[in-house]
Design a protein around this motif. Structure first.
Motif, PDB file in Angstrom:
ATOM      1  N   LYS A  53      32.430  39.163  42.742  1.00 35.56           N
ATOM      2  CA  LYS A  53      32.168  38.013  43.491  1.00 35.56           C
ATOM      3  C   LYS A  53      32.237  36.771  42.475  1.00 35.56           C
ATOM      4  O   LYS A  53      31.245  36.136  42.556  1.00 35.56           O
ATOM      5  CB  LYS A  53      31.275  38.190  44.557  1.00 35.56           C
ATOM      6  CG  LYS A  53      31.232  39.347  45.539  1.00 35.56           C
ATOM      7  CD  LYS A  53      30.009  38.997  46.642  1.00 35.56           C
ATOM      8  CE  LYS A  53      30.452  38.111  47.615  1.00 35.56           C
ATOM      9  NZ  LYS A  53      29.719  38.135  48.720  1.00 35.56           N
ATOM     10  N   LYS A  54      33.383  36.509  41.991  1.00 27.13           N
ATOM     11  CA  LYS A  54      33.368  35.586  41.276  1.00 27.13           C
ATOM     12  C   LYS A  54      34.665  34.729  41.149  1.00 27.13           C
ATOM     13  O   LYS A  54      35.879  35.254  41.671  1.00 27.13           O
ATOM     14  CB  LYS A  54      33.557  36.114  39.523  1.00 27.13           C
ATOM     15  CG  LYS A  54      32.218  36.833  38.793  1.00 27.13           C
ATOM     16  CD  LYS A  54      32.539  37.230  37.718  1.00 27.13           C
ATOM     17  CE  LYS A  54      31.224  37.941  37.237  1.00 27.13           C
ATOM     18  NZ  LYS A  54      31.473  38.519  35.671  1.00 27.13           N
ATOM     19  N   GLY A  98      46.528  32.338  49.669  1.00 28.01           N
ATOM     20  CA  GLY A  98      45.808  33.075  50.951  1.00 28.01           C
ATOM     21  C   GLY A  98      45.141  31.927  51.465  1.00 28.01           C
ATOM     22  O   GLY A  98      44.744  31.840  52.640  1.00 28.01           O
ATOM     23  N   THR A  99      44.719  30.849  50.970  1.00 27.45           N
ATOM     24  CA  THR A  99      44.051  29.683  51.390  1.00 27.45           C
ATOM     25  C   THR A  99      44.951  28.423  51.261  1.00 27.45           C
ATOM     26  O   THR A  99      45.851  28.265  50.740  1.00 27.45           O
ATOM     27  CB  THR A  99      42.806  29.435  50.644  1.00 27.45           C
ATOM     28  OG1 THR A  99      42.898  28.860  49.490  1.00 27.45           O
ATOM     29  CG2 THR A  99      41.919  30.826  50.475  1.00 27.45           C
ATOM     30  N   LEU A 100      44.570  27.371  51.690  1.00 28.68           N
ATOM     31  CA  LEU A 100      45.100  26.039  51.841  1.00 28.68           C
ATOM     32  C   LEU A 100      44.525  24.861  50.840  1.00 28.68           C
ATOM     33  O   LEU A 100      44.760  23.885  51.071  1.00 28.68           O
ATOM     34  CB  LEU A 100      45.135  25.593  52.915  1.00 28.68           C
ATOM     35  CG  LEU A 100      46.024  25.928  54.221  1.00 28.68           C
ATOM     36  CD1 LEU A 100      45.932  25.444  55.481  1.00 28.68           C
ATOM     37  CD2 LEU A 100      47.374  26.205  53.885  1.00 28.68           C
ATOM     38  N   TYR A 140      39.329  32.756  55.251  1.00 25.53           N
ATOM     39  CA  TYR A 140      39.959  33.762  54.681  1.00 25.53           C
ATOM     40  C   TYR A 140      38.876  34.470  53.744  1.00 25.53           C
ATOM     41  O   TYR A 140      38.812  36.121  53.660  1.00 25.53           O
ATOM     42  CB  TYR A 140      40.644  33.212  53.490  1.00 25.53           C
ATOM     43  CG  TYR A 140      41.453  34.169  52.399  1.00 25.53           C
ATOM     44  CD1 TYR A 140      42.822  34.482  53.039  1.00 25.53           C
ATOM     45  CD2 TYR A 140      40.990  34.744  51.460  1.00 25.53           C
ATOM     46  CE1 TYR A 140      43.714  35.523  52.390  1.00 25.53           C
ATOM     47  CE2 TYR A 140      41.542  35.725  50.849  1.00 25.53           C
ATOM     48  CZ  TYR A 140      43.094  36.093  51.021  1.00 25.53           C
ATOM     49  OH  TYR A 140      43.749  37.117  50.319  1.00 25.53           O
ATOM     50  N   GLU A 141      37.786  34.198  53.286  1.00 20.40           N
ATOM     51  CA  GLU A 141      36.597  34.868  52.671  1.00 20.40           C
ATOM     52  C   GLU A 141      36.049  35.911  53.485  1.00 20.40           C
ATOM     53  O   GLU A 141      35.731  36.725  53.301  1.00 20.40           O
ATOM     54  CB  GLU A 141      35.739  33.816  52.056  1.00 20.40           C
ATOM     55  CG  GLU A 141      34.492  34.511  51.159  1.00 20.40           C
ATOM     56  CD  GLU A 141      33.329  35.429  51.896  1.00 20.40           C
ATOM     57  OE1 GLU A 141      33.131  36.273  51.299  1.00 20.40           O
ATOM     58  OE2 GLU A 141      33.191  34.750  53.144  1.00 20.40           O
ATOM     59  N   LYS A 142      35.901  35.324  55.045  1.00 20.38           N
ATOM     60  CA  LYS A 142      35.140  36.366  55.882  1.00 20.38           C
ATOM     61  C   LYS A 142      36.110  37.383  56.432  1.00 20.38           C
ATOM     62  O   LYS A 142      35.655  38.341  56.497  1.00 20.38           O
ATOM     63  CB  LYS A 142      34.807  35.479  56.980  1.00 20.38           C
ATOM     64  CG  LYS A 142      33.938  36.058  58.013  1.00 20.38           C
ATOM     65  CD  LYS A 142      33.539  35.191  59.068  1.00 20.38           C
ATOM     66  CE  LYS A 142      32.385  35.855  59.891  1.00 20.38           C
ATOM     67  NZ  LYS A 142      32.092  34.844  61.121  1.00 20.38           N
ATOM     68  N   PRO A 177      39.201  41.739  53.355  1.00 16.23           N
ATOM     69  CA  PRO A 177      38.299  42.745  52.864  1.00 16.23           C
ATOM     70  C   PRO A 177      37.872  42.530  51.653  1.00 16.23           C
ATOM     71  O   PRO A 177      36.657  42.751  51.052  1.00 16.23           O
ATOM     72  CB  PRO A 177      39.128  44.028  52.766  1.00 16.23           C
ATOM     73  CG  PRO A 177      40.195  43.793  53.901  1.00 16.23           C
ATOM     74  CD  PRO A 177      40.536  42.499  53.798  1.00 16.23           C
ATOM     75  N   LYS A 178      38.494  41.981  50.472  1.00 14.96           N
ATOM     76  CA  LYS A 178      38.139  41.421  49.175  1.00 14.96           C
ATOM     77  C   LYS A 178      37.647  40.095  49.206  1.00 14.96           C
ATOM     78  O   LYS A 178      37.283  39.665  48.164  1.00 14.96           O
ATOM     79  CB  LYS A 178      39.427  41.675  48.276  1.00 14.96           C
ATOM     80  CG  LYS A 178      39.701  43.055  48.088  1.00 14.96           C
ATOM     81  CD  LYS A 178      40.942  43.154  47.132  1.00 14.96           C
ATOM     82  CE  LYS A 178      41.292  44.643  46.793  1.00 14.96           C
ATOM     83  NZ  LYS A 178      42.569  44.783  45.855  1.00 14.96           N
ATOM     84  N   GLY A 179      37.570  39.467  50.293  1.00 18.20           N
ATOM     85  CA  GLY A 179      36.957  38.100  50.217  1.00 18.20           C
ATOM     86  C   GLY A 179      37.838  37.272  49.014  1.00 18.20           C
ATOM     87  O   GLY A 179      39.176  37.146  49.097  1.00 18.20           O
ATOM     88  N   LEU A 180      37.139  36.461  48.310  1.00 16.89           N
ATOM     89  CA  LEU A 180      37.559  35.516  47.364  1.00 16.89           C
ATOM     90  C   LEU A 180      37.317  36.114  46.003  1.00 16.89           C
ATOM     91  O   LEU A 180      37.211  35.298  44.985  1.00 16.89           O
ATOM     92  CB  LEU A 180      36.954  34.086  47.512  1.00 16.89           C
ATOM     93  CG  LEU A 180      37.098  33.153  48.816  1.00 16.89           C
ATOM     94  CD1 LEU A 180      36.520  32.119  48.869  1.00 16.89           C
ATOM     95  CD2 LEU A 180      38.721  33.225  49.064  1.00 16.89           C
TER      96      LEU A 180
END
Length: 266
Positions: free
Chosen positions: A49-50, A184-186, A213-215, A218-221
């Protein structure tokens, strides 16, 4: 000691040694390799989680005071990829000096912010190898004027965050490593402004895209290289950088640690 007793002790020790040798040895943990796409690194270790914050700069640096203060507050070391035009602009000299003083990674973003590949046909390269080489080395030449040596800045982020395998190969041949933001994000849309129409994304939409996206993923961020801009066109009045503090706070609350680029990719 009696010969029989000696024999029994010796036999037990041999048995223990053989039994130990026969046990399966624990597997050594192999480091997770960064994720690559089209030859460029686009994500660090997706098991931890980095997060690493990336910023690019070419024409604008209006977000610098707020971004610097926010990073200092949270004790975060980010990576700033700046063009040769940015480095040679006297108006940005204090910005570069401040980022260096704070210990951030300063890298290359091309000299003239060229478009390397066709938007519709990615494998169609729009520059020659000679043009690419001359432009990138000019970027590094400007960096050296600020005391940034090539060995200290091995990672290169392409202009427009757009490239192809050929560009990655040319980068590698010059002794550098091409990287890009994690899709994956904006987050990268923080440069957009209303007159761009459907391309425009408000700061609220951008923040929600990151947290959603984080939520959901499955791998989050985990291992994310999250890209933002150091400054944006005045036409964008809804600047994103004032929201950075709250975004960092929320992601820290979800258990994420913000690390420098070298730490992420080591």
């Amino acid at each position: 000691m009696r010969p029989l007793l000696l024999f029994l002790i010796f036999s037990v020790r041999i048995f223990q040694s053989q039994a130990a040798d026969g046990l399966p040895k624990p597997k050594q943990e192999t480091p997770r390799k960064p994720t690559r796409y089209q030859g460029a690194i686009i994500r660090g270790n997706a098991q931890e989680k980095k997060i690493t914050l990336l910023f690019t700069g070419h024409e604008f640096a209006d977000g610098y005071p707020v971004i610097r203060q926010t990073l200092q507050k949270h004790k975060i070391k980010a990576a700033f990829f700046l063009t040769g035009d940015f480095y040679r602009n006297p108006a940005f000299a204090a910005v570069i000096k401040g980022l260096q003083k704070d210990g951030h990674y300063l890298g290359a973003h091309s000299d003239k912010h060229l478009l390397y590949a066709d938007w519709g046909k990615r494998d169609s390269t729009l520059v020659t190898k000679e043009q690419f080489t001359e432009d990138l080395l000019a970027n590094y030449a400007e960096m050296e004027k600020h005391g940034i040596k090539r060995k200290a800045a091995p990672y290169f982020l392409p202009p427009y965050e757009w490239y192809n395998q050929e560009i990655a190969d040319w980068t590698d041949q010059l002794g550098f490593t091409l990287i890009n933001h994690t899709p994956g994000t904006l987050s990268h849309a923080d440069y957009t402004f209303p007159s761009l129409g459907k391309q425009y994304r408000s700061s609220e939409v951008i923040s929600n895209s990151i947290l959603t996206y984080e939520k959901k993923d499955p791998k989050g961020l985990k291992g994310f290289l999250l890209l933002l801009h150091l400054g944006t066109d005045p036409a964008r009045t809804d600047k994103f950088y004032p929201h950075l503090d709250q975004l960092i706070f929320q992601l820290k609350a979800r258990g994420y640690q913000f690390v420098s680029l070298p730490q992420m990719l080591k």
